[in-house]
Design a protein around this motif. Structure first.
Motif, mmCIF file in Angstrom:
data_model
loop_
_atom_site.group_PDB
_atom_site.id
_atom_site.type_symbol
_atom_site.label_atom_id
_atom_site.label_comp_id
_atom_site.label_asym_id
_atom_site.label_seq_id
_atom_site.Cartn_x
_atom_site.Cartn_y
_atom_site.Cartn_z
ATOM 1 N N CYS A 10 0.846 -1.187 0.000
ATOM 2 C CA CYS A 10 0.000 0.000 0.000
ATOM 3 C C CYS A 10 0.882 1.237 0.000
ATOM 4 O O CYS A 10 2.009 1.209 0.520
ATOM 5 C CB CYS A 10 -0.978 0.012 1.183
ATOM 6 N N ILE A 11 0.360 2.315 -0.561
ATOM 7 C CA ILE A 11 1.136 3.545 -0.685
ATOM 8 C C ILE A 11 0.173 4.718 -0.652
ATOM 9 O O ILE A 11 -0.980 4.605 -1.110
ATOM 10 C CB ILE A 11 1.964 3.520 -1.986
ATOM 11 N N LYS A 12 0.660 5.849 -0.083
ATOM 12 C CA LYS A 12 -0.254 6.983 0.062
ATOM 13 C C LYS A 12 0.557 8.262 0.213
ATOM 14 O O LYS A 12 1.570 8.292 0.934
ATOM 15 C CB LYS A 12 -1.162 6.796 1.286
ATOM 16 N N PHE A 13 0.098 9.339 -0.479
ATOM 17 C CA PHE A 13 0.691 10.659 -0.317
ATOM 18 C C PHE A 13 0.082 11.354 0.901
ATOM 19 O O PHE A 13 -1.037 11.025 1.326
ATOM 20 C CB PHE A 13 0.440 11.524 -1.556
ATOM 21 N N HIS A 14 0.804 12.339 1.409
ATOM 22 C CA HIS A 14 0.278 13.147 2.502
ATOM 23 C C HIS A 14 -0.894 13.981 1.980
ATOM 24 O O HIS A 14 -0.910 14.430 0.826
ATOM 25 C CB HIS A 14 1.375 14.058 3.054
ATOM 26 N N THR A 15 -1.892 14.169 2.856
ATOM 27 C CA THR A 15 -3.082 14.913 2.436
ATOM 28 C C THR A 15 -2.796 16.382 2.174
ATOM 29 O O THR A 15 -3.497 17.019 1.383
ATOM 30 C CB THR A 15 -4.178 14.787 3.509
ATOM 31 N N ASP A 16 -1.760 16.928 2.825
ATOM 32 C CA ASP A 16 -1.385 18.317 2.595
ATOM 33 C C ASP A 16 -0.430 18.369 1.405
ATOM 34 O O ASP A 16 0.687 17.830 1.458
ATOM 35 C CB ASP A 16 -0.694 18.882 3.840
ATOM 36 N N PRO A 17 -0.842 19.008 0.290
ATOM 37 C CA PRO A 17 0.043 19.018 -0.891
ATOM 38 C C PRO A 17 1.351 19.745 -0.653
ATOM 39 O O PRO A 17 2.306 19.554 -1.417
ATOM 40 C CB PRO A 17 -0.826 19.711 -1.959
ATOM 41 N N ASN A 18 1.421 20.589 0.361
ATOM 42 C CA ASN A 18 2.656 21.326 0.631
ATOM 43 C C ASN A 18 3.674 20.470 1.392
ATOM 44 O O ASN A 18 4.858 20.811 1.420
ATOM 45 C CB ASN A 18 2.355 22.595 1.427
ATOM 46 N N ARG A 19 3.214 19.411 2.023
ATOM 47 C CA ARG A 19 4.128 18.516 2.729
ATOM 48 C C ARG A 19 4.401 17.313 1.828
ATOM 49 O O ARG A 19 3.536 16.446 1.643
ATOM 50 C CB ARG A 19 3.530 18.064 4.053
ATOM 51 N N LEU A 20 5.570 17.286 1.234
ATOM 52 C CA LEU A 20 5.928 16.244 0.276
ATOM 53 C C LEU A 20 6.406 15.008 1.014
ATOM 54 O O LEU A 20 7.593 14.701 1.088
ATOM 55 C CB LEU A 20 6.992 16.763 -0.686
ATOM 56 N N LEU A 21 5.429 14.292 1.594
ATOM 57 C CA LEU A 21 5.703 13.057 2.312
ATOM 58 C C LEU A 21 4.964 11.914 1.638
ATOM 59 O O LEU A 21 3.849 12.074 1.125
ATOM 60 C CB LEU A 21 5.260 13.163 3.768
ATOM 61 N N LEU A 22 5.587 10.758 1.663
ATOM 62 C CA LEU A 22 5.018 9.560 1.060
ATOM 63 C C LEU A 22 5.089 8.430 2.072
ATOM 64 O O LEU A 22 6.127 8.224 2.729
ATOM 65 C CB LEU A 22 5.789 9.188 -0.212
ATOM 66 N N PHE A 23 3.974 7.689 2.218
ATOM 67 C CA PHE A 23 3.885 6.594 3.180
ATOM 68 C C PHE A 23 3.706 5.292 2.406
ATOM 69 O O PHE A 23 2.913 5.216 1.461
ATOM 70 C CB PHE A 23 2.704 6.798 4.134
ATOM 71 N N SER A 24 4.406 4.259 2.830
ATOM 72 C CA SER A 24 4.310 2.960 2.169
ATOM 73 C C SER A 24 4.287 1.856 3.209
ATOM 74 O O SER A 24 4.997 1.905 4.219
ATOM 75 C CB SER A 24 5.476 2.755 1.193
ATOM 76 N N GLY A 25 3.428 0.861 2.955
ATOM 77 C CA GLY A 25 3.350 -0.323 3.808
ATOM 78 C C GLY A 25 3.765 -1.547 3.024
ATOM 79 O O GLY A 25 3.611 -1.606 1.791
ATOM 80 N N SER A 26 4.270 -2.563 3.757
ATOM 81 C CA SER A 26 4.861 -3.701 3.071
ATOM 82 C C SER A 26 4.512 -5.006 3.770
ATOM 83 O O SER A 26 3.952 -5.025 4.870
ATOM 84 C CB SER A 26 6.377 -3.518 3.003
#
Length: 896
Positions: free
Chosen positions: A152-168
């Motif tokens: 699974c993968i998901k971008f941060h909801t705030d477009p100004n915070r360039l964070l990416l979350f990934s699960g494995s």
């Protein structure tokens, strides 16, 4: 008394809607507005309207299975990935792949699009996470660190915070910073693969769910762990209910929030139990739990497959979407119960995969529902208007093979089903309960039929070769309790399996069709044999009584349909036309017509009186096992091995009206064409001839224009405004004209002007131009070869006629001395030294003896040279050429 209105025969049917398979399991995506779904169906991606399951588009993926896809935020593009390792960008308006590039070293298993639409994140089976520039198709970030498949993968909801979350699969969640291109945190609290991630609206809370039956809550401000929420089931999806959603509003008003407390985070989970549960982050309390699962599976051994695979909170007030393991999309609407508590009502069920359609019947007086028996233990009842599955009847333990419906004398709509579990079940449609069960058959029940007049019994036929008559005694009018049906009569009817049964309109007879090539007519209620219908060479698949005549129709595997007399069992008519087994045949138009379908995938409409097949329709790709005919509307529904259900409406009146309007329009346009020809408006006339598809008139116009010698070429003016489609039609006409020597001159003239007007780049873009040119070139070469032979033949003719001195020579000037230019010294012209040309020129200028003056190079007299050849002398002879002047003449002797 008024005369009865004549019965109008049906001439045509039109397929108005279809219910086809659109989801075979695997990934799916929901558009931002919730109006459309993208579903994996084999090696294709189906874009489906979420309101009526209508397939809007099919995107082919080059025979590869799709592993992940997602919509762009604006819904204009779709990103997909498959086993070929290519990442594709699809333009949904043109339904074409506009861009593709090679992605991971293995299949991409999950993907997410940034809210700006410019970045695409993918996680693959190669344990890597990549971020791609959508416009350029190049990789901007490449992250390693996971020890398992990225799930699974998901971008941060705030477009100004360039964070990416990934699960494995390695039970960890990693946080990637796109600015520093580094992993800023590793969240490890799970003990099994992470299946889902969810972010709160303010971006401060992260929820992670896994198959270890817990949901973990994380604080993203310092990437710390907050709490573990036990769910006691393997969770496939966790969704945070954002503020402003209809679910959130109902939870706020249901009294779940404590006064003065901070706003909790509401979220829902779905998993293996097939129920929806809503939780609050305050105290990890379950606020709502469904009492029973809406996932319908027939047998107990399928409990392992029971459950939800995913869930999506839809925008606006569309509610909640849950996807089941048996390819169903369940739409829930949140409501308040009478006690003020939250409840989820199932308002729509879209079935993505139906397998084979074995039998179908209309339900109710208005025929607004359709009962469908597929290759499952359940019967699905569809709403014809919305194409959604209204409900499912589940009690059989094996595949349901046949169904029939009726409305009892007291207005109760009932359904009977026969199954491979050797039982017959009677259902009340209104309460959706089984109210009766008939046991006693020793084989699969292959045919059932209700009473047509009294509606108080049913008949069943089985692979045990027996027919049973079941009574409704003991079934209460409004009760829902299941009782055992009693068999009133039993007979060993055939030598092989029974495929079909039909009860006569007056309930006095029943007809059975079997694999033993025969159909038998039995008298009710004692099942006494009346007649045996012999004549088919293969097994009989369907039987039906005529609604008005004393006859019965049968369809067989020998590709024929027969109509039999009930009185003596004689064959009245035989219909041939199908190329494979005829599986169903049913009467229409009060018995004057019938419709048939078979293993060749064709549907045929027949007229009984003329034995004529008046229409054939091909809308299926496999065998058509089932055919349902509406009693009131006579709407047809067909289904078969291709899992496709087609709805057919009678279009005879509509087609007749359309034909009349087309004819009227054609007459008006034809008159307009004649007016344009009379007004010498050839450009308009040619355009109208194209629209009316009149090649003969078009040829007459071109032929007339070719004979004109205007300064401005009218053909070029007329052809200048043609579009690509009209150029294609014109080339087809020219190709046809060019094959005939009498018409080829006009064809070549038109072709010459076309190539002079239109540049080659425009002609190449015309669809199918290569095939048209291939048909033009051989005949054009043949015409030019013939013309070349004609020209060469004219040279030979000129030479022969000239040598024979049949033609008059042309005039030419002699020299000033008056001698013949080809004369020899002795005054004799040698023929062998004379020049050979198309005509010989001898001009002689002489001065007169009268002493009159004459100027040089002026013709004083005309010479007439005549040669005559003697046919009597075989050797050399002399010819006399008489040179005549104005006043005197001399004779010159010439040796031949």
């Amino acid at each position: 008394m008024a005369a009865p209105t004549p019965l109008a025969l049906k001439r045509s049917y039109r397929c108005v809607s279809s219910l086809q398979q659109f989801y075979s399991g695997g990934p799916f995506a929901v558009s931002s507005d919730g109006a459309s779904l993208a579903c994996a169906c084999g090696d294709e991606i189906k874009i489906v309207n979420s309101s009526d399951a209508c397939v809007l588009a099919s995107l082919g993926c080059d025979s590869e299975s799709v592993t992940a896809f997602t919509f762009s935020p604006d819904g204009c593009f779709l990103f997909s990935a498959g086993h070929s390792r290519l990442i594709r960008v699809w333009d949904l308006s043109s339904r074409k792949c506009v861009r593709s590039w090679k992605g991971h070293d293995g299949p991409a298993m999950t993907m997410a699009c940034h809210s700006s639409g410019g970045l695409l994140a993918t996680g693959g089976a190669d344990r890597k996470v990549c971020v791609w520039d959508v416009d350029g198709g190049f990789c901007t970030h490449f992250f390693k660190g996971h020890q398992g498949v990225v799930t699974c993968i998901k971008f941060h909801t705030d477009p100004n915070r360039l964070l990416l979350f990934s699960g494995s699969d390695d039970a960890s969640v990693r946080v990637w910073n796109l600015e520093s291109k580094k992993c800023v945190a590793v969240l490890e609290k799970h003990f099994s693969p992470v299946t889902s991630l969810a972010l709160s609206e303010d971006g401060q809370i992260l929820l992670s769910a896994g198959r270890d039956k817990v949901v973990n809550k994380w604080d993203l401000r310092n990437y710390s762990f907050n709490m573990t929420i036990p769910t006691y089931e393997m969770v496939e999806t966790v969704c945070i209910i954002q503020p402003g959603n209809c679910l959130s509003a109902l939870l706020e008003t249901s009294g779940h929030r404590k006064p003065g407390a901070s706003a909790p985070v509401y979220f829902l989970t779905v998993g293996e139990r097939g129920i929806v549960r809503i939780w609050s982050s305050e105290g990890a309390v379950c606020l709502y739990e469904q009492q029973s699962s809406d996932v319908t599976l027939g047998s107990d051994e399928d409990d392992l497959r029971r459950g939800f695979l995913s869930a999506v909170v839809l925008p606006s007030d569309l509610g909640l979407l849950c996807v089941t393991a048996d390819q169903q999309f369940l739409f829930y609407c949140p409501m308040k119960s009478a006690g003020g508590m939250l409840q989820l009502n199932l308002y729509k069920r879209l079935v993505g995969y139906n397998e084979e359609i074995l039998d179908m019947k209309f339900l109710g007086d208005d025929e607004q529902y359709l009962a469908v028996a597929t290759n499952l233990e359940q019967v699905r009842v569809y709403d014809v208007a919305s194409m959604s599955c209204a409900y499912v009847l589940v009690r059989h333990t094996d595949i349901v093979v046949c169904i029939d419906t009726c409305i009892s004398t007291y207005g109760r709509t009932m359904l009977v089903t026969g199954s491979k579990d050797n039982s017959v079940r009677l259902w009340d449609v209104k309460s959706r309960h089984c109210i009766g069960i008939g046991r006693g058959h020793m084989g699969a029940v292959g045919a059932v039929a209700f009473s047509k007049k009294w509606k108080n019994f049913l008949v069943s036929g089985s692979s045990d070769r027996t027919i049973k008559v079941w009574s409704f005694e003991g079934v209460s009018e409004d009760g829902d309790q299941e009782i055992s049906l009693k068999a009133k009569a039993v007979v060993a009817a055939h030598d092989k399996d029974i495929n079909s049964l039909a009860v006569s309109p007056n309930d006095s007879l029943v007809c059975s069709g079997s694999e033993d090539h025969t159909a038998c007519i039995w008298r009710l209620p004692d099942l006494v044999s009346v007649a045996v219908l012999k004549g088919h060479k293969r097994g009989i698949w369907s039987v039906e009584f005529s609604p008005v005549d004393q006859c019965v129709i049968t369809s067989s595997g020998d590709r024929t349909i027969k109509i039999w007399a009930v009185s003596d069992g004689s064959c009245l008519k035989t219909f041939e036309g199908h190329t494979s087994s005829v599986l169903r045949a049913s009467f229409l138009s009060r018995g004057t017509q019938f419709v048939s379908c078979g293993g060749d995938g064709l549907i045929k409409l027949w007229t009984v009186k003329t034995s004529e097949c008046i229409a054939t329709y091909d809308q299926h790709e496999g065998k058509i096992w089932s055919l349902a005919v509406g009693k009131k509307t006579e709407m047809l529904v067909t289904g078969g091995t291709d899992a496709l259900i087609n709805f057919w409406h009678d279009s005879t009146a509509a087609d007749k009206q359309e034909a009349f309007l087309r004819e009227e329009e054609a007459i008006l346009r034809a008159q307009e064409l004649e007016n344009a020809v009379s007004d010498a408006d050839y450009a308009k006339a040619i355009q109208l001839a194209f629209e009316l598809r009149r090649p003969h008139k078009l040829f007459d116009l071109f032929s007339r224009l070719c004979r004109r010698r205007d300064v401005e070429d009218p053909i070029e003016k007329a052809l200048g405004g043609l579009g690509k489609e009209e150029i294609h039609v014109l080339l087809e006409y020219v190709r046809e004209w060019n094959t005939k020597p009498k018409l080829c001159h006009v064809a070549q003239a038109v072709l010459f002007r076309m190539f002079r007007i239109f540049p080659p780049t425009d002609i190449v873009e015309v669809k199918g131009v290569s095939e048209l040119l291939e048909g033009l070139i051989p005949y054009s070469q043949r015409h030019f070869s013939r013309i070349d032979r004609f020209v060469r033949s004219t040279f030979l003719l000129d030479y022969v006629l000239t040598r024979m001195s049949v033609v008059d020579p042309e005039e030419t000037n002699l020299p000033n001395n008056g001698e013949h230019p080809m004369a020899s010294e002795n005054g004799v012209a040698d023929e062998q030294d004379a020049p050979q040309s198309n005509s010989q020129v001898d001009e002689i200028s002489c001065k007169g003896d009268t002493g009159k003056s004459s100027t040089s190079n002026e013709m004083d007299s005309m010479t007439s040279l005549k040669k005559r050849k003697s046919r009597k002398s075989k050797k050399g002879s002399t010819k006399k050429v008489k040179l005549t002047k104005h006043k005197n003449s001399s004779t010159i002797s010439v040796e031949a």
